[in-house]
Design a protein around this motif. Structure first.
Motif, PDB file in Angstrom:
ATOM      1  N   ALA A   7       0.854  -1.193   0.000  1.00  0.00           N
ATOM      2  CA  ALA A   7       0.000   0.000   0.000  1.00  0.00           C
ATOM      3  C   ALA A   7       0.883   1.233   0.000  1.00  0.00           C
ATOM      4  O   ALA A   7       2.015   1.198   0.486  1.00  0.00           O
ATOM      5  CB  ALA A   7      -0.923   0.005   1.222  1.00  0.00           C
ATOM      6  N   VAL A   8       0.339   2.301  -0.532  1.00  0.00           N
ATOM      7  CA  VAL A   8       1.003   3.593  -0.445  1.00  0.00           C
ATOM      8  C   VAL A   8       0.284   4.415   0.617  1.00  0.00           C
ATOM      9  O   VAL A   8      -0.883   4.161   0.922  1.00  0.00           O
ATOM     10  CB  VAL A   8       0.989   4.338  -1.801  1.00  0.00           C
ATOM     11  N   PRO A   9       0.948   5.373   1.203  1.00  0.00           N
ATOM     12  CA  PRO A   9       0.308   6.161   2.262  1.00  0.00           C
ATOM     13  C   PRO A   9      -0.844   7.001   1.734  1.00  0.00           C
ATOM     14  O   PRO A   9      -0.790   7.542   0.627  1.00  0.00           O
ATOM     15  CB  PRO A   9       1.435   7.038   2.788  1.00  0.00           C
ATOM     16  N   TYR A  10      -1.894   7.088   2.531  1.00  0.00           N
ATOM     17  CA  TYR A  10      -3.036   7.937   2.214  1.00  0.00           C
ATOM     18  C   TYR A  10      -3.402   8.689   3.490  1.00  0.00           C
ATOM     19  O   TYR A  10      -4.092   8.158   4.353  1.00  0.00           O
ATOM     20  CB  TYR A  10      -4.215   7.097   1.715  1.00  0.00           C
ATOM     21  N   SER A  11      -2.899   9.913   3.627  1.00  0.00           N
ATOM     22  CA  SER A  11      -3.032  10.686   4.874  1.00  0.00           C
ATOM     23  C   SER A  11      -2.547   9.861   6.056  1.00  0.00           C
ATOM     24  O   SER A  11      -3.135   9.897   7.139  1.00  0.00           O
ATOM     25  CB  SER A  11      -4.491  11.128   5.077  1.00  0.00           C
ATOM     26  N   SER A  12      -1.486   9.088   5.836  1.00  0.00           N
ATOM     27  CA  SER A  12      -1.017   8.152   6.861  1.00  0.00           C
ATOM     28  C   SER A  12      -0.548   8.842   8.133  1.00  0.00           C
ATOM     29  O   SER A  12      -0.653   8.287   9.223  1.00  0.00           O
ATOM     30  CB  SER A  12       0.112   7.288   6.293  1.00  0.00           C
ATOM     31  N   SER A  13      -0.016  10.051   8.007  1.00  0.00           N
ATOM     32  CA  SER A  13       0.509  10.719   9.194  1.00  0.00           C
ATOM     33  C   SER A  13      -0.567  11.469   9.976  1.00  0.00           C
ATOM     34  O   SER A  13      -0.339  11.857  11.116  1.00  0.00           O
ATOM     35  CB  SER A  13       1.615  11.692   8.781  1.00  0.00           C
ATOM     36  N   ASN A  14      -1.745  11.635   9.363  1.00  0.00           N
ATOM     37  CA  ASN A  14      -2.785  12.461   9.993  1.00  0.00           C
ATOM     38  C   ASN A  14      -3.797  11.608  10.748  1.00  0.00           C
ATOM     39  O   ASN A  14      -5.003  11.692  10.528  1.00  0.00           O
ATOM     40  CB  ASN A  14      -3.511  13.296   8.933  1.00  0.00           C
ATOM     41  N   ASN A  15      -3.302  10.742  11.618  1.00  0.00           N
ATOM     42  CA  ASN A  15      -4.213   9.909  12.398  1.00  0.00           C
ATOM     43  C   ASN A  15      -3.527   9.496  13.691  1.00  0.00           C
ATOM     44  O   ASN A  15      -2.369   9.840  13.939  1.00  0.00           O
ATOM     45  CB  ASN A  15      -4.650   8.688  11.580  1.00  0.00           C
ATOM     46  N   ARG A  16      -4.226   8.740  14.492  1.00  0.00           N
ATOM     47  CA  ARG A  16      -3.737   8.381  15.818  1.00  0.00           C
ATOM     48  C   ARG A  16      -2.437   7.573  15.785  1.00  0.00           C
ATOM     49  O   ARG A  16      -1.590   7.681  16.667  1.00  0.00           O
ATOM     50  CB  ARG A  16      -4.833   7.591  16.554  1.00  0.00           C
ATOM     51  N   LEU A  17      -2.280   6.727  14.776  1.00  0.00           N
ATOM     52  CA  LEU A  17      -1.096   5.886  14.671  1.00  0.00           C
ATOM     53  C   LEU A  17      -0.157   6.377  13.561  1.00  0.00           C
ATOM     54  O   LEU A  17       0.584   5.596  12.975  1.00  0.00           O
ATOM     55  CB  LEU A  17      -1.510   4.431  14.401  1.00  0.00           C
ATOM     56  N   GLY A  18      -0.211   7.670  13.300  1.00  0.00           N
ATOM     57  CA  GLY A  18       0.532   8.226  12.186  1.00  0.00           C
ATOM     58  C   GLY A  18       2.026   7.968  12.228  1.00  0.00           C
ATOM     59  O   GLY A  18       2.630   7.624  11.208  1.00  0.00           O
ATOM     60  N   SER A  19       2.637   8.094  13.407  1.00  0.00           N
ATOM     61  CA  SER A  19       4.091   7.909  13.485  1.00  0.00           C
ATOM     62  C   SER A  19       4.481   6.472  13.177  1.00  0.00           C
ATOM     63  O   SER A  19       5.520   6.216  12.541  1.00  0.00           O
ATOM     64  CB  SER A  19       4.597   8.313  14.873  1.00  0.00           C
ATOM     65  N   VAL A  20       3.651   5.517  13.605  1.00  0.00           N
ATOM     66  CA  VAL A  20       3.942   4.105  13.335  1.00  0.00           C
ATOM     67  C   VAL A  20       3.759   3.812  11.853  1.00  0.00           C
ATOM     68  O   VAL A  20       4.538   3.072  11.242  1.00  0.00           O
ATOM     69  CB  VAL A  20       3.035   3.191  14.180  1.00  0.00           C
ATOM     70  N   CYS A  21       2.721   4.396  11.258  1.00  0.00           N
ATOM     71  CA  CYS A  21       2.492   4.226   9.812  1.00  0.00           C
ATOM     72  C   CYS A  21       3.694   4.710   9.017  1.00  0.00           C
ATOM     73  O   CYS A  21       4.161   4.026   8.090  1.00  0.00           O
ATOM     74  CB  CYS A  21       1.256   5.005   9.374  1.00  0.00           C
ATOM     75  N   MET A  22       4.208   5.877   9.366  1.00  0.00           N
ATOM     76  CA  MET A  22       5.318   6.450   8.610  1.00  0.00           C
ATOM     77  C   MET A  22       6.585   5.617   8.776  1.00  0.00           C
ATOM     78  O   MET A  22       7.367   5.457   7.835  1.00  0.00           O
ATOM     79  CB  MET A  22       5.561   7.899   9.050  1.00  0.00           C
ATOM     80  N   ALA A  23       6.772   5.051   9.975  1.00  0.00           N
ATOM     81  CA  ALA A  23       7.939   4.187  10.188  1.00  0.00           C
ATOM     82  C   ALA A  23       7.811   2.911   9.367  1.00  0.00           C
ATOM     83  O   ALA A  23       8.798   2.422   8.798  1.00  0.00           O
ATOM     84  CB  ALA A  23       8.068   3.856  11.672  1.00  0.00           C
ATOM     85  N   ALA A  24       6.593   2.357   9.288  1.00  0.00           N
ATOM     86  CA  ALA A  24       6.364   1.136   8.502  1.00  0.00           C
ATOM     87  C   ALA A  24       6.620   1.392   7.018  1.00  0.00           C
ATOM     88  O   ALA A  24       7.201   0.549   6.318  1.00  0.00           O
ATOM     89  CB  ALA A  24       4.942   0.635   8.720  1.00  0.00           C
TER      90      ALA A  24
END
Length: 457
Positions: A184-201
């Motif tokens: 998957a590619v990010p889709y507003s991945s940083s703008n949510n509760r788990l954003g930092s974990v999403c960006m690290a993944a």
């Protein structure tokens, strides 16, 4: 040490958590303290992850992420229908959705397309999601806050999806797992509760060049000049593809008149979508074997409107035996399939409409139009009149509960060599199985096989 600190903080969140009717490790209470600790834990995980990634370490972010406290809405669910990599329909209590089904769009991710125009790694992402959820002991959906928020289409709820594998361990976050797998590619991945974990993944998937980020070709994708799509996409937007070379997969259901009918079941809508495919007279023996009834095959050809048949069809098929994997070849994928022969009533066939929620808009279409070129069955039709042509083909005017339907029958004989259709059928009730097509602008059921007409006792 940072990894250990993060784990300690996350454990503290779990210990603080209370319980509800849900499993004890699902619904934490004491929101204030839990939320504060989890935000701190997320930051620690992200910081530790950056350091670990610099050292080439692989981190399982999907396992390290944790659910929120009582500030988020949660519900244990089962799957109602798989759609694609980032969209699933879940069975839920009426308190969550009055229909009993919540159409979920995964937060923070955008997987490649697999339900309309097929994109690279789309099938793999959809298969990954289905595999993980179909084998789960428990599935929980969670909002990013206290409400079930809708996406931009207004028809799907944005959720985190947590699943517990059969083997062992706690809940894993499927959204984050898709990101860390490079599916998957990010889709507003940083703008949510788990954003930092999403960006690290995401950073880890890019570093390790996984799937989408690999720079390699998708082995499940055909890199030819045809538009890769589903039969649903083709049927719903058929006029847009006139003159276009397309490729799709489907089950061969009927072979007749140098054409085959191909259908593909769509789990999201619960309908089959079909297409008439004309192969003509130039197809080789090996190519004809690919088009055998019961095969799941890949079809490549050009969409055209066939005036004499009053329908769209796909033609211009080719098969080069010396290059079986060429992207413009038709190809057998599997065998042993059966036509669905979806049972419908004459009333629904004559006038029912179906509302479909698209990616950007909803549309309402007649059921008979959606069923074009697919197999259907109808029961207990009363034959009002029988018209038999000189060539043995026949048209039956039938009715059921006040609704009329026309049944077209090929020149068929039974095992004793007797005509299947005779004038004696008038006034009797029959069950029919055939393919939906069109004649003079009206939809009809077209019967190609002797067993397609059964007289009721």
């Amino acid at each position: 040490m940072k990894r250990l600190a993060a784990a300690t903080l996350l454990l503290a969140v779990c210990l603080i958590a209370g319980c509800s009717a849900m499993p004890q490790d699902v619904l934490p209470s004491m929101a204030g303290a839990a939320a504060t600790l989890e935000q701190t834990a997320d930051a620690a995980v992200s910081e530790a992850g950056t350091e670990a990634q610099d050292n080439g370490e692989v981190i399982d972010y999907a396992a390290e992420a944790k659910m929120g406290g009582s500030e988020t809405a949660k519900q244990e669910v089962t799957v109602a229908a798989y759609v694609d990599g980032d969209t699933v329909h879940f069975s839920v209590p009426e308190s969550v959705d009055p229909s009993g089904v919540l159409k979920a769009r995964f937060i923070g991710v955008d997987t490649p397309e697999s339900t309309g125009k097929i994109e690279e790694y789309g099938k793999k992402a959809a298969g990954f999601t289905k595999e993980r959820l179909s084998d789960a002991r428990s599935i929980v959906i969670e909002s990013d806050n206290g409400s079930w928020n809708l996406d931009s289409t207004g028809g799907r709820s944005l959720v985190w999806v947590w699943y517990k594998p059969q083997d062992a361990g706690g809940y894993r976050n499927l959204n984050i797992e898709l990101l860390q797998q490079g599916l998957a590619v990010p889709y507003s991945s940083s703008n949510n509760r788990l954003g930092s974990v999403c960006m690290a993944a995401i950073a880890q998937a890019r570093r390790d060049k996984l799937n989408i980020y690999s720079g390699e070709k998708d082995p499940d994708f055909y890199y030819g000049d045809a538009v890769e799509l589903t039969l649903k996409e083709l049927r719903l937007n058929i006029a847009d593809y006139e003159g276009v070379k397309v490729a799709f997969e489907g089950v061969i259901t009927i072979n007749g008149g140098n054409s085959v009918f191909v259908e593909q079941y769509d789990e999201e809508t619960g309908l089959c979508y079909g297409m008439s495919v004309y192969y003509g007279y130039g197809m080789s023996g090996a190519g004809l074997d690919i088009l055998s009834v019961g095969n799941l095959s890949r079809i490549v050809g050009t969409v055209q409107y066939y005036e004499a048949g009053d329908r769209y069809q796909v033609s211009g098929l080719s098969y080069r035996q010396m290059k079986p994997d060429a992207p413009d070849n038709i190809k057998k994928i599997a065998s042993g399939y059966e036509p669905r022969y979806a049972e419908i009533t004459a009333a629904d066939f004559a006038g029912a409409a179906v509302k479909l929620d698209g990616e950007n808009r909803a549309q309402e279409l007649e059921l008979s139009e959606l069923l074009m070129d697919t197999t259907v069955s109808m029961k207990a039709l009363k034959v009002k009149s029988v018209y038999i042509e000189d060539n043995g083909k026949a048209t039956l005017s039938c009715e059921s509960s006040g609704a009329e339907v026309s049944v077209r029958v090929e020149a068929l004989t039974n095992a004793d060599g007797e005509p299947v259709i005779t004038k004696a059928l008038k006034g009797k009730r029959i069950d029919v199985k055939g393919v939906v097509d069109s004649h003079n602008g009206f939809k009809q059921v077209h019967v190609f096989l002797p067993e397609g007409v059964a007289v009721k006792k």
